[in-house]
Design a protein around this motif. Structure first.
Motif, PDB file in Angstrom:
ATOM      1  N   ASP A 132      -3.279  10.125   1.943  1.00 28.26           N
ATOM      2  CA  ASP A 132      -2.858  11.109   0.938  1.00 28.26           C
ATOM      3  C   ASP A 132      -2.726  12.465   1.633  1.00 28.26           C
ATOM      4  N   ILE A 236      -1.146   4.266   2.675  1.00 26.99           N
ATOM      5  CA  ILE A 236      -0.891   4.263   1.233  1.00 26.99           C
ATOM      6  C   ILE A 236      -1.372   2.955   0.592  1.00 26.99           C
ATOM      7  N   GLN A 239      -4.548   3.212  -1.260  1.00 22.68           N
ATOM      8  CA  GLN A 239      -4.485   3.799  -2.605  1.00 22.68           C
ATOM      9  C   GLN A 239      -4.062   2.744  -3.633  1.00 22.68           C
ATOM     10  N   TYR A 240      -3.083   1.927  -3.247  1.00 25.37           N
ATOM     11  CA  TYR A 240      -2.631   0.880  -4.179  1.00 25.37           C
ATOM     12  C   TYR A 240      -3.769  -0.099  -4.459  1.00 25.37           C
ATOM     13  N   ARG A 242      -7.030   0.319  -4.181  1.00 34.37           N
ATOM     14  CA  ARG A 242      -8.088   0.981  -4.958  1.00 34.37           C
ATOM     15  C   ARG A 242      -7.722   0.996  -6.435  1.00 34.37           C
ATOM     16  N   GLU A 243      -6.441   1.286  -6.677  1.00 36.65           N
ATOM     17  CA  GLU A 243      -5.976   1.382  -8.053  1.00 36.65           C
ATOM     18  C   GLU A 243      -6.084   0.031  -8.756  1.00 36.65           C
ATOM     19  N   SER A 310       1.206  -1.471  -6.918  1.00 36.75           N
ATOM     20  CA  SER A 310       0.062  -2.124  -7.563  1.00 36.75           C
ATOM     21  C   SER A 310       0.472  -3.452  -8.192  1.00 36.75           C
TER      22      SER A 310
ATOM     23  N   LYS B  54      -1.293  13.379  -8.947  1.00 36.52           N
ATOM     24  CA  LYS B  54      -0.425  12.938  -7.853  1.00 36.52           C
ATOM     25  C   LYS B  54       0.995  12.880  -8.382  1.00 36.52           C
ATOM     26  N   TYR B  79      -5.542   7.319  -7.734  1.00 37.52           N
ATOM     27  CA  TYR B  79      -5.361   6.704  -6.421  1.00 37.52           C
ATOM     28  C   TYR B  79      -3.881   6.573  -6.102  1.00 37.52           C
ATOM     29  N   SER B  80      -3.249   5.505  -6.578  1.00 40.54           N
ATOM     30  CA  SER B  80      -1.840   5.289  -6.242  1.00 40.54           C
ATOM     31  C   SER B  80      -0.952   6.349  -6.886  1.00 40.54           C
ATOM     32  N   PRO B  81      -0.027   6.923  -6.114  1.00 41.82           N
ATOM     33  CA  PRO B  81       0.914   7.862  -6.734  1.00 41.82           C
ATOM     34  C   PRO B  81       2.034   7.143  -7.484  1.00 41.82           C
ATOM     35  N   GLY B  84       3.621   1.319 -11.614  1.00 43.04           N
ATOM     36  CA  GLY B  84       4.120  -0.057 -11.538  1.00 43.04           C
ATOM     37  C   GLY B  84       4.871  -0.425 -12.803  1.00 43.04           C
ATOM     38  N   GLU B  87       3.708   0.382 -16.683  1.00 42.72           N
ATOM     39  CA  GLU B  87       2.511   1.215 -16.529  1.00 42.72           C
ATOM     40  C   GLU B  87       2.725   2.664 -16.975  1.00 42.72           C
TER      41      GLU B  87
END
Ligand SMILES: Cc1ncc(C[n+]2csc(CCOP(=O)(O)OP(=O)(O)O)c2C)c(N)n1
Lengths: 593, 213
Positions: A132, A236, A239-240, A242-243, A310, B54, B79-81, B84, B87
């Protein structure tokens, strides 16, 4: 103070805070904004170099001289810069040297999807991977420290989503590290075979040392959660993951991805039920994990091609508890709609259009094109382009085409189309080859006075530096002559003038010596051009229009057929007048001033 | 000067923020429509309200008439920017065709805000493909199946009536703020910080106009 920054802005900030004093790059998505932002820090000398090899060499020289130096490039740029990279691994540094590679999984704006993590073991240099913007900044600073500590260039590898996503970053002050003293040391800085033999051994030793340090590096961390599953990941993808999985699983989040902390990986794997490796594109981590004898899931369920998200991860692994994690997986209704796409188009008033339209009138031509806005000469209705490989290849591949056709008795003329920035990047050597080896190609330099594709960066032909300061501009005509193209085989045309452009193209087609056409008209999106042409547009006299649609063949997005009539959108039209020149019935006229 | 009441108020708000999971907002449009400015203003406002934020944008070839998408996620910790499939809590489409292209990102019970405006892509300009005629009906149908909410705005016309069609992005911004239930914040200050003074009045009005939807 915390600020919302893109990864690229954060990398620039990291360079600033680390006391970096020299930075160089050639633009390329998704890396371009790194240097654009560094240019804002007066403490750092920064430049647009003509290509990535030059950028890395400028940074390398500065690092040997004692400065902390950085070069940035898109993934394919590292191919161009690979030569200095591999030998700088042997020479090592004096001031720290950080080389940023911005990869593009998903090919948002690239010609391939190569995974540059392989460069680190290949070139034998360290690699860090932030996930990040905060890490972008922190890792740049740590990379400079590592580079000096272990006397090697360090690759900072990012991807499109890291470069172009904004997240919060804590800003700190610049550390003034100054310029280290330079001492002549040819055994280290002049790589002859004799010196390199010695240095290679040192490189291997340094990597061993760094590998030991990697075991305790704060760049690699474990986040314990449920122990049924342990995920090894970086960048990255962390992050995916973790999400999707939250605290249900544990994570070994790797920031230093070369050399890898082998013992740490073993220990982590031993403490979890099952290991999953989550990474985009190639099984870089997975192969290393498997080489340690650890069984894991990875590319058997994850795709090799394209980006992750994700949804893909959820579908691939399901939940660690066994059942599939719900959400987002059911094929959504409405997908059956076939919607018209929105492909990138050559802008209204783009000066590249005239040349491609003129080429479309010729028979028996092959167009070897290159990378830039003019790549769009590939798309209908112009569709004249045959090949695009990599920057500079238009000319050299064109020579290959011509030589093969000659041997095979194929009577086709080869046109090589290349932009001004691309010509300075790596077209000149091709042109020298054309002259030297008597190739009968015609090279068209589409000189729109800017590097347009990547968002208007200056280049050696524009007369302005990265900071916008005035400087000498390379003059294409004398340059082309000096290479050996004869004056009678050079044409400079205005691509808004179709007759002139068509005439040049016809002459080139008939030529038996290497020929150069320079089309000169600035990019229609340049601020000055937009201001100057603001009130200009073309209009169609519907009485005179016979609806033959000849004007539609130029593929201008300002023209459309509405209710059976061809109309011009005065807002997007800039009055270039190309459509007017193809109308046989004089139905189109210039309007505005 | 912070009074005890304000502090209490802030503490309550912080509490609420901790409880709510992160929200996802997708802005889609065509290069040149002002989606990126709208998302910058939104992100900045969210940061000022104490959220982790984000924002991710793909603008590769947007100047050349391509689709532009911006994804914003905010919450206690993001977390993820990326957003999906299915979502997005809210999707704002600056153009109808783009709304249809991205509607499947909408979460169950999410809100789809659509600018009733068409920009023809090249295949349509060239007459190779037709611009779908019944898009609003398609969108309504889809959103209904998702038990969501569809808001159709003439942002372009509304902004033109207020003085300049280019302020359509502020009309849509207002509608998003409303849909997210975040009206209780000094958004106009943030808007002003991104624009030259001569545009403040028009853009404030456009934003207010959007809030009424
Ligand atoms: C090795 C390499 N570096 C950078 C890029 C990114 N890139 C693609 S096109 C381009 C520049 C094009 O400029 P120019 O040749 O002037 O053409 P224009 O877009 O102005 O028409 C760049 C920098 C790339 N594709 N490959």
């Amino acid at each position: 103070m915390k600020k919302l920054l893109t990864g690229n802005e954060a990398i620039a900030r990291g360079a600033y805070e680390a006391g970096c004093t020299v930075a160089a790059a050639y633009p390329g998505t998704p890396s371009t904004e790194i240097l654009e932002n560094i240019a804002g820090y007066k403490e750092i000398y920064s430049e647009w170099s003509p290509n990535e090899k030059v950028a890395v060499e400028v940074a390398s020289g500065a690092a040997i001289a004692g400065a902390r130096a950085l070069a940035a490039m898109k993934h394919v740029g590292m191919n161009v810069a690979a030569d200095p990279l591999f030998t700088m691994a042997y020479e090592g540094v004096n001031g720290g040297l950080v080389l940023v590679t911005a990869d593009d999984p998903g090919l948002h704006s690239s010609q391939n999807e190569q995974d540059n993590r392989h460069y680190a073991p290949h070139a034998k240099v360290a690699m860090v991977e932030p996930s990040d913007s905060q890490e972008c900044k922190d890792f740049v600073k740590m990379a400079f420290v590592l580079s000096e500590q272990y006397d090697m260039p360090v690759i900072l590898r990012v991807t499109t989503r890291v470069c172009h996503s904004k997240s919060l970053v804590e800003l700190e002050a610049r550390e003034e590290v100054g310029i280290k003293a330079y001492q002549k040391n040819v055994q280290k800085y002049a790589m002859t075979p004799a010196h390199a033999k010695v240095r290679h051994v040192i490189v291997e030793e340094k990597l061993c040392e760094l590998q030991k340090a990697a075991e305790h590096s704060p760049l690699n961390r474990i986040e314990w959660g449920g122990r049924k599953v342990g995920i090894i990941t970086s960048g990255i993808s962390y992050q995916y993951a973790r999400e999707v999985f939250g605290d249900e699983v544990s994570y070994l989040k790797l920031g230093l991805t070369y050399p890898l902390p082998e013992q740490k990986i073993r220990d982590f794997a031993a403490q979890v039920g099952e290991v999953w490796v989550i990474e985009e594109n190639d099984p870089y981590l997975e192969t290393a994990v498997k080489a340690l004898g650890i069984k894991c899931k990875g590319k058997d369920v994850l795709p090799l091609c394209g980006e992750l998200n994700s949804g893909i991860i959820r579908e691939a692994f399901g939940s660690p508890k066994g059942k599939k994690v719900a959400a987002g997986l059911v094929a959504a209704p409405g997908q059956e709609l076939s919607l018209p796409g929105r492909p990138p188009v050559m802008c209204a008033g783009c000066p590249h259009r005239g040349l491609f339209f003129a080429l479309s009138k010729l028979k028996d031509v092959v167009v070897s094109s290159d990378i830039g806005c003019y790549t769009l000469g590939l798309t209908p209705p112009l569709a004249v382009t045959d090949t695009v490989i990599c920057m500079g290849a238009s000319i050299s591949a064109g020579i290959g085409f011509e030589k093969a056709f000659q041997k095979g008795g194929v009577p086709k003329k080869v046109f090589s189309c290349i932009g001004d920035s691309t010509f300075f990047h790596s077209g000149i050597t091709g042109l020298i080859d054309a002259v030297y080896n008597k190739s009968k190609i015609c090279v068209v330099i589409l000189d729109n006075r800017i590097t347009a594709m990547t968002g208007h960066q200056d280049n050696p032909g524009t007369g302005r530096t990265l900071q916008g300061e005035e400087t000498a501009a390379v003059d294409l005509v004398p340059l082309v002559r000096a290479v050996g193209i004869k004056g009678e085989n050079i044409r400079v045309v205005d691509p808004y003038n179709l007759a002139e452009t068509e005439e040049a193209v016809r002459e080139a087609a008939a030529a038996t010596e290497p020929f150069v056409i320079i089309t000169r008209q600035p990019c229609a999106l340049l601020k000055d051009v937009q201001r100057a042409r603001a009130g200009m547009y073309c209009a169609i006299d519907q009485e005179k229009c016979r609806k033959c649609k000849a004007c539609m063949k130029i593929g201008c997005p300002a023209l459309s057929v509405k209710g059976g009539q061809v109309v011009i959108d005065a807002n997007s039209c800039n009055g270039c007048g190309l459509c007017l020149q193809v109308c046989k019935f004089e139905a189109i006229t210039k309007a505005g001033e | 000067m912070e009074t005890a009441m304000m502090q209490q108020d802030k503490a309550n708000k912080d509490e609420i923020k901790k409880e709510t999971a992160s929200k996802a907002l997708l802005l889609v449009g065509v290069g040149g429509q002002g989606t990126i400015l709208a998302s910058k203003i939104l992100s900045e406002g969210l940061v000022q309200q104490g959220y982790d934020v984000k924002m991710s944008e793909i603008h590769g070839m947007s100047q050349r008439g391509g689709s532009v998408t911006t994804q914003i996620k905010f919450g206690p910790k993001v977390y993820s920017p990326l957003i999906g499939p299915q979502e997005a809590d809210v999707i704002v489409a600056f153009e109808k065709l783009e709304a249809a292209r991205y509607m499947t990102q909408l979460k169950k019970m999410g809100t789809l805000i659509v600018n009733d405006y068409e920009i023809y892509p090249l295949p349509v300009l060239l007459g190779q493909q037709a611009y779908p005629e019944n898009l609003l009906a398609v969108l309504a149908d889809y959103v209904e199946k998702q038990a969501g909410q569809l808001k159709v705005l003439q942002a372009h016309t509304l902004a033109a009536e207020l003085g300049n069609a280019r302020a359509q992005n502020m009309v849509l911004l207002g509608a998003v703020v409303k849909a997210l239930g975040l009206e209780d914040f000094a958004w106009e200050e943030v808007i002003k910080s991104f624009l030259p003074p001569k545009l403040h009045d028009l853009n404030s009005k456009a934003f207010q106009c959007g809030l009424s939807f």
